[in-house]
Write a protein that holds these residues in place. Structure first.
Motif, PDB file in Angstrom:
ATOM      1  N   ASN A   9       8.461  16.819   9.322  1.00 22.36           N
ATOM      2  CA  ASN A   9       7.844  16.814   7.991  1.00 22.36           C
ATOM      3  C   ASN A   9       7.758  15.402   7.426  1.00 22.36           C
ATOM      4  O   ASN A   9       6.768  15.035   6.790  1.00 22.36           O
ATOM      5  N   VAL A  10       8.810  14.613   7.643  1.00 23.34           N
ATOM      6  CA  VAL A  10       8.800  13.218   7.195  1.00 23.34           C
ATOM      7  C   VAL A  10       7.709  12.445   7.925  1.00 23.34           C
ATOM      8  O   VAL A  10       6.974  11.648   7.324  1.00 23.34           O
ATOM      9  N   LEU A  11       7.593  12.673   9.228  1.00 24.07           N
ATOM     10  CA  LEU A  11       6.559  11.986  10.017  1.00 24.07           C
ATOM     11  C   LEU A  11       5.159  12.381   9.551  1.00 24.07           C
ATOM     12  O   LEU A  11       4.277  11.521   9.423  1.00 24.07           O
ATOM     13  N   GLU A  12       4.952  13.659   9.304  1.00 23.62           N
ATOM     14  CA  GLU A  12       3.641  14.111   8.837  1.00 23.62           C
ATOM     15  C   GLU A  12       3.299  13.525   7.470  1.00 23.62           C
ATOM     16  O   GLU A  12       2.158  13.108   7.234  1.00 23.62           O
ATOM     17  N   PHE A  13       4.269  13.490   6.574  1.00 21.07           N
ATOM     18  CA  PHE A  13       4.034  12.914   5.252  1.00 21.07           C
ATOM     19  C   PHE A  13       3.749  11.412   5.354  1.00 21.07           C
ATOM     20  O   PHE A  13       2.856  10.894   4.688  1.00 21.07           O
ATOM     21  N   THR A  14       4.496  10.726   6.223  1.00 24.71           N
ATOM     22  CA  THR A  14       4.268   9.292   6.442  1.00 24.71           C
ATOM     23  C   THR A  14       2.871   9.049   7.002  1.00 24.71           C
ATOM     24  O   THR A  14       2.156   8.145   6.545  1.00 24.71           O
ATOM     25  N   ALA A  15       2.481   9.858   7.978  1.00 27.20           N
ATOM     26  CA  ALA A  15       1.138   9.720   8.553  1.00 27.20           C
ATOM     27  C   ALA A  15       0.069   9.979   7.491  1.00 27.20           C
ATOM     28  O   ALA A  15      -0.943   9.274   7.430  1.00 27.20           O
ATOM     29  N   PHE A  16       0.306  10.969   6.653  1.00 26.69           N
ATOM     30  CA  PHE A  16      -0.627  11.270   5.565  1.00 26.69           C
ATOM     31  C   PHE A  16      -0.785  10.074   4.632  1.00 26.69           C
ATOM     32  O   PHE A  16      -1.906   9.672   4.290  1.00 26.69           O
ATOM     33  N   LEU A  17       0.338   9.481   4.224  1.00 27.70           N
ATOM     34  CA  LEU A  17       0.282   8.308   3.339  1.00 27.70           C
ATOM     35  C   LEU A  17      -0.417   7.132   4.013  1.00 27.70           C
ATOM     36  O   LEU A  17      -1.188   6.408   3.369  1.00 27.70           O
ATOM     37  N   LEU A  18      -0.149   6.932   5.288  1.00 30.09           N
ATOM     38  CA  LEU A  18      -0.793   5.833   6.008  1.00 30.09           C
ATOM     39  C   LEU A  18      -2.304   6.038   6.109  1.00 30.09           C
ATOM     40  O   LEU A  18      -3.072   5.087   5.931  1.00 30.09           O
ATOM     41  N   VAL A  19      -2.730   7.265   6.376  1.00 29.34           N
ATOM     42  CA  VAL A  19      -4.174   7.535   6.469  1.00 29.34           C
ATOM     43  C   VAL A  19      -4.836   7.358   5.105  1.00 29.34           C
ATOM     44  O   VAL A  19      -5.912   6.756   5.011  1.00 29.34           O
ATOM     45  N   ILE A  20      -4.202   7.852   4.040  1.00 29.96           N
ATOM     46  CA  ILE A  20      -4.755   7.670   2.692  1.00 29.96           C
ATOM     47  C   ILE A  20      -4.852   6.179   2.364  1.00 29.96           C
ATOM     48  O   ILE A  20      -5.860   5.710   1.826  1.00 29.96           O
ATOM     49  N   SER A  21      -3.826   5.419   2.699  1.00 31.07           N
ATOM     50  CA  SER A  21      -3.841   3.966   2.462  1.00 31.07           C
ATOM     51  C   SER A  21      -4.945   3.297   3.257  1.00 31.07           C
ATOM     52  O   SER A  21      -5.665   2.432   2.739  1.00 31.07           O
ATOM     53  N   LEU A  22      -5.092   3.689   4.504  1.00 37.13           N
ATOM     54  CA  LEU A  22      -6.117   3.107   5.368  1.00 37.13           C
ATOM     55  C   LEU A  22      -7.512   3.388   4.825  1.00 37.13           C
ATOM     56  O   LEU A  22      -8.348   2.478   4.728  1.00 37.13           O
ATOM     57  N   VAL A  23      -7.757   4.624   4.440  1.00 36.16           N
ATOM     58  CA  VAL A  23      -9.068   4.987   3.895  1.00 36.16           C
ATOM     59  C   VAL A  23      -9.323   4.245   2.588  1.00 36.16           C
ATOM     60  O   VAL A  23     -10.429   3.735   2.355  1.00 36.16           O
ATOM     61  N   SER A  24      -8.317   4.147   1.739  1.00 35.25           N
ATOM     62  CA  SER A  24      -8.477   3.441   0.462  1.00 35.25           C
ATOM     63  C   SER A  24      -8.790   1.960   0.678  1.00 35.25           C
ATOM     64  O   SER A  24      -9.680   1.408   0.016  1.00 35.25           O
ATOM     65  N   ILE A  25      -8.067   1.334   1.572  1.00 32.44           N
ATOM     66  CA  ILE A  25      -8.293  -0.091   1.841  1.00 32.44           C
ATOM     67  C   ILE A  25      -9.689  -0.313   2.425  1.00 32.44           C
ATOM     68  O   ILE A  25     -10.392  -1.249   2.041  1.00 32.44           O
ATOM     69  N   MET A  26     -10.094   0.562   3.327  1.00 26.36           N
ATOM     70  CA  MET A  26     -11.434   0.418   3.905  1.00 26.36           C
ATOM     71  C   MET A  26     -12.516   0.666   2.851  1.00 26.36           C
ATOM     72  O   MET A  26     -13.546  -0.005   2.845  1.00 26.36           O
ATOM     73  N   PHE A  27     -12.266   1.607   1.937  1.00 29.36           N
ATOM     74  CA  PHE A  27     -13.218   1.852   0.851  1.00 29.36           C
ATOM     75  C   PHE A  27     -13.356   0.619  -0.034  1.00 29.36           C
ATOM     76  O   PHE A  27     -14.468   0.202  -0.376  1.00 29.36           O
ATOM     77  N   VAL A  28     -12.230   0.029  -0.413  1.00 32.24           N
ATOM     78  CA  VAL A  28     -12.261  -1.181  -1.241  1.00 32.24           C
ATOM     79  C   VAL A  28     -13.004  -2.298  -0.515  1.00 32.24           C
ATOM     80  O   VAL A  28     -13.814  -3.019  -1.100  1.00 32.24           O
ATOM     81  N   GLN A  29     -12.740  -2.427   0.773  1.00 31.17           N
ATOM     82  CA  GLN A  29     -13.381  -3.483   1.552  1.00 31.17           C
ATOM     83  C   GLN A  29     -14.896  -3.281   1.607  1.00 31.17           C
ATOM     84  O   GLN A  29     -15.663  -4.220   1.375  1.00 31.17           O
ATOM     85  N   VAL A  30     -15.340  -2.080   1.890  1.00 29.11           N
ATOM     86  CA  VAL A  30     -16.780  -1.805   1.963  1.00 29.11           C
ATOM     87  C   VAL A  30     -17.422  -1.965   0.586  1.00 29.11           C
ATOM     88  O   VAL A  30     -18.494  -2.574   0.450  1.00 29.11           O
ATOM     89  N   PHE A  31     -16.774  -1.444  -0.439  1.00 25.31           N
ATOM     90  CA  PHE A  31     -17.299  -1.560  -1.802  1.00 25.31           C
ATOM     91  C   PHE A  31     -17.418  -3.019  -2.224  1.00 25.31           C
ATOM     92  O   PHE A  31     -18.436  -3.439  -2.789  1.00 25.31           O
ATOM     93  N   ALA A  32     -16.388  -3.802  -1.954  1.00 23.51           N
ATOM     94  CA  ALA A  32     -16.403  -5.217  -2.346  1.00 23.51           C
ATOM     95  C   ALA A  32     -17.467  -5.993  -1.572  1.00 23.51           C
ATOM     96  O   ALA A  32     -18.126  -6.876  -2.134  1.00 23.51           O
ATOM     97  N   ARG A  33     -17.645  -5.686  -0.325  1.00 27.31           N
ATOM     98  CA  ARG A  33     -18.685  -6.387   0.459  1.00 27.31           C
ATOM     99  C   ARG A  33     -20.078  -6.047  -0.039  1.00 27.31           C
ATOM    100  O   ARG A  33     -20.984  -6.876   0.031  1.00 27.31           O
ATOM    101  N   GLN A  34     -20.239  -4.826  -0.518  1.00 31.46           N
ATOM    102  CA  GLN A  34     -21.556  -4.397  -0.973  1.00 31.46           C
ATOM    103  C   GLN A  34     -21.901  -4.966  -2.348  1.00 31.46           C
ATOM    104  O   GLN A  34     -23.034  -5.370  -2.582  1.00 31.46           O
ATOM    105  N   PHE A  35     -20.916  -5.009  -3.250  1.00 33.94           N
ATOM    106  CA  PHE A  35     -21.218  -5.327  -4.641  1.00 33.94           C
ATOM    107  C   PHE A  35     -20.663  -6.657  -5.138  1.00 33.94           C
ATOM    108  O   PHE A  35     -21.015  -7.082  -6.230  1.00 33.94           O
ATOM    109  N   PHE A  36     -19.790  -7.299  -4.396  1.00 30.22           N
ATOM    110  CA  PHE A  36     -19.199  -8.564  -4.839  1.00 30.22           C
ATOM    111  C   PHE A  36     -19.404  -9.628  -3.761  1.00 30.22           C
ATOM    112  O   PHE A  36     -19.742  -9.329  -2.627  1.00 30.22           O
ATOM    113  N   ASP A  37     -19.159 -10.874  -4.168  1.00 28.61           N
ATOM    114  CA  ASP A  37     -19.320 -11.974  -3.224  1.00 28.61           C
ATOM    115  C   ASP A  37     -18.136 -12.084  -2.272  1.00 28.61           C
ATOM    116  O   ASP A  37     -18.289 -12.534  -1.146  1.00 28.61           O
TER     117      ASP A  37
END
Length: 165
Positions: A9-37
C-alpha cells in the motif's frame, strides 16, 4: 482501530504521488513553453527523468509484491506438479541471487557517483541511481517470501505468507 501496515500500500501510494508529480511537472513545462518565453528551472527534464526512474523502480517492486511479473509458464506447465514446485523453487532462488547481486552492484555505483550532480538543479546523481537499488531490495524481499512459500509447499507444509504486504 489501526490497520495493519502493508508495504504494498505504501509503494502504491508512493507510485501514485510520483506519477501525479510527473504529470504536473510535464504540464507546467508544456504550458510554459507554449505561453511564456522561459520555463521554470524546476520543471525541467531533469526532475521529470528523476521521477520517471523512481516510478519505474517502484512499479517493478509493486509487480514483485503482487507476483505479476511476466513469466513463461507454457513449458513448465507440461511437467508434473512435483517438478513444477521444484522448478519454482529454483527460479525464485535464481531471482533472489540475481536481485541481491545486482542491487549491491547498483548501490556501489550510486555511492561512487554521489559527488556528481545534474547540470541544472545540482541534484546528486546518487538520488537517481539509488532508485534501482531500492527497487531491487524491495523485489528481493517479496521474492524471498515467495521462495519460502514455494519451499514449504514443496515439503507439503502449505504455509500462508501473505505476499500482499
Amino acid at each position: 482501530m489501526f490497520r495493519r501496515f502493508k508495504l504494498i500500500n505504501v509503494l502504491e501510494f508512493t507510485a501514485f504521488l510520483l506519477v501525479i508529480s510527473l504529470v504536473s511537472i510535464m504540464f507546467v513545462q508544456v504550458f510554459a513553453r507554449q505561453f511564456f518565453d522561459k520555463i521554470p528551472v524546476w520543471s525541467g527534464e531533469e526532475v521529470a527523468t528523476l521521477l520517471l526512474i523512481w516510478v519505474v523502480n517502484i512499479g517493478a517492486a509493486i509487480a514483485a509484491g503482487r507476483n505479476t511479473h511476466i513469466s513463461m509458464d507454457y513449458i513448465v506447465d507440461k511437467f508434473p506438479e512435483k517438478w513444477r514446485k521444484i522448478i519454482e523453487v529454483v527460479v525464485y532462488s535464481i531471482i533472489c541471487v540475481f536481485l541481491i547481486t545486482i542491487g549491491w552492484i547498483l548501490f556501489q555505483v550510486a555511492w561512487s557517483g554521489r559527488s556528481a550532480t545534474t547540470a541544472r538543479l545540482n541534484i546528486s546523481m546518487f538520488w537517481i541511481q539509488i532508485s534501482m537499488s531500492v527497487g531491487m531490495i524491495i523485489m528481493f524481499y517479496y521474492y524471498v517470501k515467495l521462495l519460502i512459500k514455494s519451499i514449504s509447499s514443496l515439503r507439503g507444509k502449505d504455509i500462508n505468507l501473505n505476499t500482499k504486504n
